[in-house]
Design a protein around this motif. Structure first.
Motif, PDB file in Angstrom:
ATOM      1  N   HIS A   1       0.927  -1.218  -0.021  1.00  0.00           N
ATOM      2  CA  HIS A   1      -0.086  -0.437   0.179  1.00  0.00           C
ATOM      3  C   HIS A   1       0.845   0.867   0.235  1.00  0.00           C
ATOM      4  CE1 HIS A   1       0.731  -0.523   4.059  1.00  0.00           C
ATOM      5  NE2 HIS A   1       0.637   0.940   4.166  1.00  0.00           N
ATOM      6  N   LEU A   2       2.026   1.113  -0.072  1.00  0.00           N
ATOM      7  CA  LEU A   2       3.237   2.280  -0.370  1.00  0.00           C
ATOM      8  C   LEU A   2       3.553   2.386  -1.552  1.00  0.00           C
ATOM      9  CD1 LEU A   2       6.019   1.446   3.629  1.00  0.00           C
ATOM     10  CD2 LEU A   2       3.453   2.744   3.082  1.00  0.00           C
ATOM     11  N   PRO A   3       3.236   4.013  -1.546  1.00  0.00           N
ATOM     12  CA  PRO A   3       3.503   4.136  -3.397  1.00  0.00           C
ATOM     13  C   PRO A   3       5.414   4.377  -3.355  1.00  0.00           C
ATOM     14  CG  PRO A   3       2.699   6.103  -1.686  1.00  0.00           C
ATOM     15  CD  PRO A   3       2.220   4.512  -1.194  1.00  0.00           C
ATOM     16  N   ILE A   4       4.818   4.746  -4.671  1.00  0.00           N
ATOM     17  CA  ILE A   4       7.154   4.304  -4.399  1.00  0.00           C
ATOM     18  C   ILE A   4       6.891   5.991  -5.515  1.00  0.00           C
ATOM     19  CG2 ILE A   4       8.622   3.333  -6.247  1.00  0.00           C
ATOM     20  CD1 ILE A   4       8.090   1.612  -4.060  1.00  0.00           C
ATOM     21  N   LEU A   5       7.938   6.294  -5.248  1.00  0.00           N
ATOM     22  CA  LEU A   5       8.163   8.367  -5.750  1.00  0.00           C
ATOM     23  C   LEU A   5       8.588   7.572  -6.833  1.00  0.00           C
ATOM     24  CD1 LEU A   5      11.198   9.538  -5.192  1.00  0.00           C
ATOM     25  CD2 LEU A   5      10.725   9.834  -2.879  1.00  0.00           C
ATOM     26  N   VAL A   6       8.412   9.237  -7.724  1.00  0.00           N
ATOM     27  CA  VAL A   6       9.993   8.879  -9.049  1.00  0.00           C
ATOM     28  C   VAL A   6      10.636  10.375  -9.402  1.00  0.00           C
ATOM     29  CG1 VAL A   6       9.099   8.732 -11.010  1.00  0.00           C
ATOM     30  CG2 VAL A   6       7.478   7.684 -10.018  1.00  0.00           C
ATOM     31  N   LEU A   7      11.463  10.024 -10.123  1.00  0.00           N
ATOM     32  CA  LEU A   7      12.341  10.789 -10.442  1.00  0.00           C
ATOM     33  C   LEU A   7      11.754  11.627 -11.873  1.00  0.00           C
ATOM     34  CD1 LEU A   7      15.987  10.158  -8.745  1.00  0.00           C
ATOM     35  CD2 LEU A   7      13.638  12.117  -8.121  1.00  0.00           C
ATOM     36  N   VAL A   8      12.455  12.439 -12.317  1.00  0.00           N
ATOM     37  CA  VAL A   8      11.904  13.463 -13.609  1.00  0.00           C
ATOM     38  C   VAL A   8      12.737  13.909 -13.932  1.00  0.00           C
ATOM     39  CG1 VAL A   8       9.499  12.959 -13.488  1.00  0.00           C
ATOM     40  CG2 VAL A   8      10.239  15.094 -13.087  1.00  0.00           C
TER      41      VAL A   8
ATOM     42  N   THR B   1       1.902   3.273  -7.645  1.00  0.00           N
ATOM     43  CA  THR B   1       0.600   4.448  -6.413  1.00  0.00           C
ATOM     44  C   THR B   1       0.029   4.259  -5.225  1.00  0.00           C
ATOM     45  OG1 THR B   1      -1.611   4.253  -7.834  1.00  0.00           O
ATOM     46  CG2 THR B   1       0.205   5.415  -8.811  1.00  0.00           C
ATOM     47  N   GLY B   2       0.505   2.990  -4.593  1.00  0.00           N
ATOM     48  CA  GLY B   2      -0.173   1.967  -3.844  1.00  0.00           C
ATOM     49  C   GLY B   2      -1.388   2.282  -3.202  1.00  0.00           C
ATOM     50  N   ASP B   3      -2.277   2.477  -4.862  1.00  0.00           N
ATOM     51  CA  ASP B   3      -3.984   2.051  -5.181  1.00  0.00           C
ATOM     52  C   ASP B   3      -3.863   3.784  -4.802  1.00  0.00           C
ATOM     53  OD1 ASP B   3      -5.782   1.304  -6.659  1.00  0.00           O
ATOM     54  OD2 ASP B   3      -6.470  -0.264  -4.357  1.00  0.00           O
ATOM     55  N   THR B   4      -3.699   4.461  -4.360  1.00  0.00           N
ATOM     56  CA  THR B   4      -3.767   5.823  -3.558  1.00  0.00           C
ATOM     57  C   THR B   4      -4.344   7.356  -4.836  1.00  0.00           C
ATOM     58  OG1 THR B   4      -1.615   6.628  -4.341  1.00  0.00           O
ATOM     59  CG2 THR B   4      -1.939   6.322  -2.221  1.00  0.00           C
TER      60      THR B   4
ATOM     61  N   LEU C   1       6.509  16.302  -4.897  1.00  0.00           N
ATOM     62  CA  LEU C   1       5.010  16.867  -5.419  1.00  0.00           C
ATOM     63  C   LEU C   1       4.125  15.730  -5.384  1.00  0.00           C
ATOM     64  CD1 LEU C   1       5.890  20.361  -7.532  1.00  0.00           C
ATOM     65  CD2 LEU C   1       5.434  19.688  -4.430  1.00  0.00           C
ATOM     66  N   VAL C   2       3.249  15.305  -4.831  1.00  0.00           N
ATOM     67  CA  VAL C   2       2.164  14.869  -4.185  1.00  0.00           C
ATOM     68  C   VAL C   2       0.967  14.469  -5.845  1.00  0.00           C
ATOM     69  CG1 VAL C   2       0.471  12.604  -3.379  1.00  0.00           C
ATOM     70  CG2 VAL C   2       2.905  13.640  -2.607  1.00  0.00           C
ATOM     71  N   CYS C   3       1.253  14.830  -6.792  1.00  0.00           N
ATOM     72  CA  CYS C   3      -0.359  14.768  -8.096  1.00  0.00           C
ATOM     73  C   CYS C   3      -0.960  13.447  -8.241  1.00  0.00           C
ATOM     74  CB  CYS C   3       1.077  14.695  -8.722  1.00  0.00           C
ATOM     75  SG  CYS C   3       2.316  16.216  -9.241  1.00  0.00           S
ATOM     76  N   PRO C   4      -2.009  14.066  -8.199  1.00  0.00           N
ATOM     77  CA  PRO C   4      -3.346  12.819  -9.377  1.00  0.00           C
ATOM     78  C   PRO C   4      -2.204  12.224 -10.574  1.00  0.00           C
ATOM     79  CG  PRO C   4      -3.582  14.909  -8.856  1.00  0.00           C
ATOM     80  CD  PRO C   4      -2.776  15.515  -9.130  1.00  0.00           C
ATOM     81  N   ALA C   5      -2.431  10.911 -10.428  1.00  0.00           N
ATOM     82  CA  ALA C   5      -1.772  10.206 -10.969  1.00  0.00           C
ATOM     83  C   ALA C   5      -2.488   9.520 -12.491  1.00  0.00           C
ATOM     84  CB  ALA C   5      -1.731   8.510 -10.236  1.00  0.00           C
ATOM     85  N   LEU C   6      -1.921   9.099 -13.469  1.00  0.00           N
ATOM     86  CA  LEU C   6      -1.999   8.925 -14.549  1.00  0.00           C
ATOM     87  C   LEU C   6      -3.465   7.448 -14.307  1.00  0.00           C
ATOM     88  CD1 LEU C   6      -0.078  10.150 -17.435  1.00  0.00           C
ATOM     89  CD2 LEU C   6      -2.441  11.908 -16.735  1.00  0.00           C
TER      90      LEU C   6
END
Length: 211
Positions: A57-64, A108-111, A95-100
């Motif tokens: 359930h824990l999301p994974i952050l992403v680098l851009v 996304t951890g289903d968030t 920054l936590v953004c709405p996921a596509l």
């Protein structure tokens, strides 16, 4: 596991090829060493969770590499986020953004959200450039244990469970990136890290005052 490679062109090309093949690569960031996989590869994400013993359930952050890669992960950014990006990126602000909708649920951890940032670390930026897209950057540790600040610590933690370590020297450690989200159009501190949330609020203050 391949032994640590230098953060030079040859090493980064090798790392990028492994990521394309579904591999797991450790690399330095401005906070700790992170674990990179292709964030759109569900099998690679499954492997990442298994290696870290991380709850699903824990999301994974992403680098851009910058704002040009954000449309692969999220829709149009809120204006206040654009203000924060201008002030703090590249830097330790996630920054936590709405996921596509098409993003893997493991990411996304289903968030239905995705955390993104641009790292100022030269090696992290070079890895993203070599790969040609965003990469995950969850800390290089077993969940619940301290994150690694050196290639040696990564090797000691994961032994032959990952495919490569890009050795970029010591990282600062201390605390991770600051995580910020939006709730009812107001900034919310999810986790305070390298950047004080008060500084984030100050950077956004004039935006809210002008509305």
């Amino acid at each position: 596991m391949n032994w640590p490679v230098a953060a030079d062109r040859e090493g980064l090309v090798h790392a990028a090829n492994l990521l394309r093949a579904g591999g797991v690569v450790a690399f330095p960031t401005e906070t700790y060493y992170g674990l990179a996989v292709d964030p759109f590869n569900r099998r690679a994400l499954d492997r990442l969770f298994a290696i870290k013993r991380r709850p699903r359930h824990l999301p994974i952050l992403v680098l851009v590499s910058g704002c040009e890669q954000l449309p692969r992960l999220t829709g149009p950014l809120p204006m206040v986020y654009r203000r924060l990006i201008k002030r703090f990126w590249p830097g330790p602000l996630t920054l936590v953004c709405p996921a596509l909708p098409a993003l893997p649920t493991q990411l996304t951890g289903d968030t239905h959200t995705v955390g993104v940032r641009q790292s100022p670390h030269e090696t992290a930026a070079a890895l993203i450039a070599a790969f040609g897209g965003p990469v995950t950057a969850t800390s290089a540790n077993i969940t619940g244990f301290p994150a690694s600040i050196s290639a040696r610590e990564v090797a000691r933690t994961f032994a032959d469970e990952i495919d490569l370590i890009v050795d970029g020297g010591l990282t600062p450690g201390g605390c991770g990136s600051t995580l910020v989200g939006l709730e009812r159009d107001r900034l919310r501190c999810i986790r305070e890290g390298k950047i004080a949330f008060a500084a984030v609020q100050e950077a956004a203050a004039d935006f809210y005052q002008k509305r």
